[in-house]
Design a protein around this motif. Sequence first.
Motif: not given
Length: 255
Positions: A1-5, A9-14, A21-28, A30-34
């Motif tokens: 699993m890639i880290d939050l930083a 970077e991915i969402v900022d670049d997008a 970009i694909p949803q992060f939730s396709d993989e896992r 995220l919690t609200v805090a994440e």
Amino acid sequence: MIDLARMAEIVDDAALSATTIPQFSDERALTVAEGYEIQKLSMHRRYARGDKRIGIKMGFTSRAKQLQMGLDDLIWGRLTETMRVPEGGTISMAQYVHPRVEPEIAYLIKHRLEGSVSALEALNAVAGVACALEVIDSRYADFKFDVGDVLADNTSAAGFVIGNWHAPDTDMVNLGLVLSINGRPRQIGSTAAIMGNPARALVAAIRMAAEVGEPLEPGDIVLAGAATAAVELAVGDHVEAQFETLGSIGFAIIE
Ligand code: 0L1
Ligand code: MG
């Protein structure tokens, strides 16, 4: 699993390159805090490029939307200088993925306020109120996301237009409004759709910004949430929102 930083970077670049970009939730999922942590990290990347936070925006301000997304609260994102579009100005489609527009109410903060406050205390900390338009633009393919995804993506914040500021005691509770594209009405609604009273969204904004150590400061703008469903935008569109007693605001979309 890639880290939050790395996700930040991915969402900022997008957002920067206006690509999906694909949803992060396709993989896992995220919690609200994440989700909020990724948002914070991605916004710090923007600030490092010279952009500046000038307020916050509220989302999921209808109970129906909260239920649909499985969250028992509002969500919020950060507004920056580069997102601001002059009233009557233009936006370039090249800077967006699949933008939509929604009519909102804006508050201008006069005093720093933190924590749990009443609607009256919140409104006493306001220097002005205005009609507004928010441009939302999810960076996820097909505008599809779960709660963690949309929080990470700064709650789809992409642009906003603010009308003339009116006196802070202007009644904003149940103002009729019409959102038109190219002169044709596309949404008709009322500011009462924003939590029954947009001041409730302001109260939540004060609470949620303070919770993360970024209390609302004098001069900050708060977008209170959508008064109608969002409408998709296309090149050549002229957008206008007419608000009862407040007047109208708009912008156009060029290539
Ligand atoms: O500003 C909003 O109400 C949108 C919040 C995020 C959800 C969406 O992009 O529709
Ligand atoms: Mg909005």
